[in-house]
Design a protein around this motif. Structure first.
Motif, short mmCIF file in Angstrom:
data_model
loop_
_atom_site.label_atom_id
_atom_site.label_comp_id
_atom_site.label_asym_id
_atom_site.label_seq_id
_atom_site.Cartn_x
_atom_site.Cartn_y
_atom_site.Cartn_z
N ALA A 51 -25.59 19.50 -39.51
CA ALA A 51 -25.93 18.32 -40.28
C ALA A 51 -27.27 17.78 -39.84
CB ALA A 51 -24.84 17.26 -40.09
N SER A 52 -28.10 17.43 -40.77
CA SER A 52 -29.41 16.88 -40.46
C SER A 52 -29.36 15.37 -40.48
CB SER A 52 -30.44 17.36 -41.49
OG SER A 52 -31.64 16.64 -41.36
N SER A 53 -30.00 14.74 -39.48
CA SER A 53 -30.04 13.28 -39.44
C SER A 53 -30.95 12.72 -40.52
CB SER A 53 -30.53 12.82 -38.06
OG SER A 53 -31.83 13.34 -37.80
N LYS A 54 -31.71 13.58 -41.22
CA LYS A 54 -32.63 13.12 -42.24
C LYS A 54 -32.08 13.25 -43.65
CE LYS A 54 -36.67 14.42 -39.46
NZ LYS A 54 -37.92 15.22 -39.43
N GLN A 432 -20.38 19.04 -38.78
CA GLN A 432 -20.45 17.74 -39.45
C GLN A 432 -20.18 16.62 -38.44
OE1 GLN A 432 -17.71 17.93 -42.76
NE2 GLN A 432 -18.69 19.73 -43.63
N THR A 433 -20.76 15.47 -38.71
CA THR A 433 -20.58 14.34 -37.80
C THR A 433 -19.22 13.69 -38.01
OG1 THR A 433 -21.71 12.94 -39.42
CG2 THR A 433 -23.03 13.80 -37.60
N PRO A 434 -18.61 13.20 -36.92
CA PRO A 434 -17.38 12.41 -37.06
C PRO A 434 -17.71 11.02 -37.61
CG PRO A 434 -18.07 12.47 -34.77
CD PRO A 434 -19.01 13.35 -35.52
N ALA A 457 -23.33 10.63 -33.85
CA ALA A 457 -24.56 11.14 -34.43
C ALA A 457 -24.71 12.64 -34.22
CB ALA A 457 -25.76 10.42 -33.81
N THR A 458 -23.73 13.27 -33.57
CA THR A 458 -23.82 14.68 -33.23
C THR A 458 -22.86 15.49 -34.08
OG1 THR A 458 -24.31 14.06 -30.94
CG2 THR A 458 -23.67 16.35 -31.35
N PRO A 459 -23.34 16.50 -34.81
CA PRO A 459 -22.44 17.30 -35.66
C PRO A 459 -21.61 18.27 -34.84
CG PRO A 459 -24.68 18.11 -35.82
CD PRO A 459 -24.75 16.87 -34.99
N HIS A 460 -20.37 18.48 -35.28
CA HIS A 460 -19.42 19.35 -34.60
C HIS A 460 -18.63 20.16 -35.63
CE1 HIS A 460 -19.88 17.39 -30.67
NE2 HIS A 460 -19.83 16.23 -31.30
#
Length: 585
Positions: A51-54, A432-434, A457-460
């Motif tokens: 997943a991109s934070s943007k 994907q982020t929780p 903020a961290t995808p898993h």
């Protein structure tokens, strides 16, 4: 009141009519929920993408939510393995694992069990991977006691952990679900377990996912519901294309037949008997989640089962342990478009404070999570749109999920663990982020994940999740399992001055773990209702203590408990800011 009832009837008629007209066949694309991005506006995601934070512009919401991952410093180092490195692209690899939070050594705090998953042998043998049992030593320190507790059994490819004191001896036992059979770790009471599944009649050989404990016949012994997924084996392992000509991918569940679930009746002598047929269970589900609770508030335990791509089941208990399946007529079988979802995790709580237990289900990508509001008399309304749930969008594949009052303000917030099931997704990220979703006084839910800390903020590759007060400090923490990534222990560090109370119920006439007990707690400003539940989330066991956030309430004026035995108990003027043990009179 009449207009509201008439509106519910119209909604139910519309849902049933839509189910007949719109029910998908084969591998039809899921129907987009309201507010979901249209297919042409979702960027294609390359293989192994995260997943991109943007990808989405978000404003940081105002919230007290603060969480911090403490896994390494806590001494926990464990990864669930699914064997995908063998490149079989089996649907077996998609389910992942859960977590079990329970006090195995009866020292008063929550210990942690983690199923290991599995792999493949050179001749397509399906091999189990070692689990882990961690003893909670307090102050966020855990010790691996898997070997010394005789819990290091990898008999089958494992998924779920369903813990309960099945024999009322004061020591919590553990069922492990998976492919090929069940493992039952019976607690010896001396810090060790014995595997007794075959000896006590838990002889299930079908592919099991989640399980739930509960006394369905009110005889004081906990019975067991085991949900089964689909009929897959290497003899039934079709080739399914990926997004490009040379890619193979995991086949969708529509390519497989569902499996019948099991319902094991506790005989009271330490053994079980499968009574699924006598109890009236259907045989056409594809079960991934199950929760047992008194859904209709008539004094006995019902069961709600989430199915993948076929309608969900709501089993209404007639009081004797026989069920009537009312998913369609109750409004909980389908989504608001009248079609089945790809449903995984599930939970139950009174989200709007009206005293009725509501149902919550997390679903596949481009399907909204489903919030079913209980209108009474086994009628539910799908309220995801009006409650703000559909604003989450359609880029998530939800798995573990829990109601929990993270900020102690007295209403039930939500956690969701997310992660894809195929290798080469085209509509949503693989990792994907929780999400943490804050309940705004029972009116709307607001996604506050952007302000909740680095973990969110961290995808898993998220799968099972369990909630509980791991450090007994008066707030609820999280354990989140990922596929082929280390498990996460997440501390709730949300600052607030709200008060709390935690109640551990011990049954005497009811089962010792009184699943189905209803607790009504009253302060000067309101009454809050909770149930002790069996199952819930995905393949996991959460803390069964009843935790109440009290806001700024000065005192608990009254607590009323309806025990599964039918007994009622009233307590007054309870102290706050602590855990209390309440024994059934």
């Amino acid at each position: 009141m009449q207009s509201r009832l008439f509106g519910r009837i119209l909604h139910r008629f519309a849902s049933l009519a839509a189910a007949l007209v719109l029910a998908p066949a084969g591998c039809a694309e899921p129907v987009d929920p309201p507010g979901a991005p249209p297919p042409g506006k979702i960027a294609s995601v390359p293989r192994n993408a995260v997943a991109s934070s943007k990808r989405v512009e978000v404003s940081v919401p105002k919230t007290s939510a603060r969480f911090r991952e403490l896994t390494r410093s806590a001494g926990v180092d464990f990864t669930y393995r699914n064997g995908e490195e063998a490149q079989h692209f089996a649907i077996l690899e998609s389910l992942g694992g859960g977590a079990g939070l329970f006090d195995y050594d009866a020292d008063g705090d929550l210990d942690l069990f983690l199923p290991g998953g599995g792999s493949y042998g050179p001749r397509h043998e399906i091999v189990g991977a070692n689990p882990a049992l961690y003893r909670n030593d307090g102050d966020w320190r855990f010790t691996d006691v898997t070997e010394s507790a005789d819990a290091n059994l990898a008999t089958y490819y494992s998924h779920g952990a369903a813990a309960a004191d099945f024999d009322n001896d004061g020591f919590v036992d553990l069922l492990v679900t998976g492919y090929g059979g069940l493992v039952f770790l019976q607690n010896s009471g001396d810090g060790t377990f014995q595997e007794t599944a075959e000896n006590i009649g838990l002889n299930d050989r079908l592919w099991s996912s989640s399980a739930a404990w509960g006394d369905i016949d009110r005889d004081g012994d906990l019975d067991l519901y085991v949900a089964h997924y689909v009929d897959w084996s290497f003899e039934k392992h079709p080739f399914c294309k990926g997004p490009r000509p040379d890619d193979r991918d995991v086949c969708p569940p529509r390519r497989f037949e569902g499996l019948p679930d099991c319902l094991y009746e506790n005989q009271g002598d330490g053994t079980f008997r499968n009574v699924a047929t006598r109890a009236g269970l259907r045989s056409d589900g594809k079960g991934l989640g199950v929760v047992m609770a008194d859904v209709d508030l008539d004094g006995d335990l019902d069961a709600y089962v989430t199915n993948d791509t076929v309608p969900n089941f709501l089993y209404q208990n007639d009081g004797s342990g026989r069920f009537k399946e009312i998913g369609m007529s109750s409004g909980t079988g389908l989504n608001d478009n009248g079609t089945p979802d790809g449903s995984m995790g599930v939970d139950l709580a009174d989200f709007d404070g009206d005293g009725l237990p509501d149902l919550w289900v997390v679903n596949f990508e481009r399907e909204s999570c489903a919030l079913y509001r209980n209108e009474g008399n086994c009628v539910f309304q799908h309220v995801s749109q009006s409650s703000g749930v559909t604003a989450l969008g359609g880029l998530f594949v939800g798995w573990g999920t829990c109601f929990f009052d993270f900020d102690r303000d007295g209403d039930q917030d939500l956690f969701i663990s997310n992660g894809h099931v195929v290798r080469y997704p085209t509509n949503a990220p693989l990792r994907q982020t929780p999400l943490v979703i804050e309940n705004d006084s029972g009116r709307r839910f607001v996604n506050v994940s952007a302000a909740a800390g680095d973990f969110f903020a961290t995808p898993h590759m998220g799968r099972g999740a369990a909630v509980g007060d791991l450090d007994d400090d008066g707030d609820l923490d999280l354990v989140v399992v990922h596929t082929n990534e280390p498990v996460s222990l997440v501390s709730n560090e949300s600052p607030n001055e709200n008060d709390w109370i935690s109640l551990r119920l011990v049954g005497t006439q009811s089962s010792r773990e009184p699943i189905g007990a209803i607790v009504r707690l009253s302060t000067a400003s309101r009454t809050v209702v909770q149930q002790i539940k069996g199952g819930g989330s995905y393949a996991s066991t959460s803390d069964r203590r009843a935790f109440f956030g009290l806001g700024r309430a000065a005192e608990v004026q009254r607590v009323e408990i309806e025990w599964p035995s039918g007994r009622r108990q009233t307590l007054t003027a309870l102290p706050t800011g602590r855990q209390l043990t309440i024994v059934e009179p």
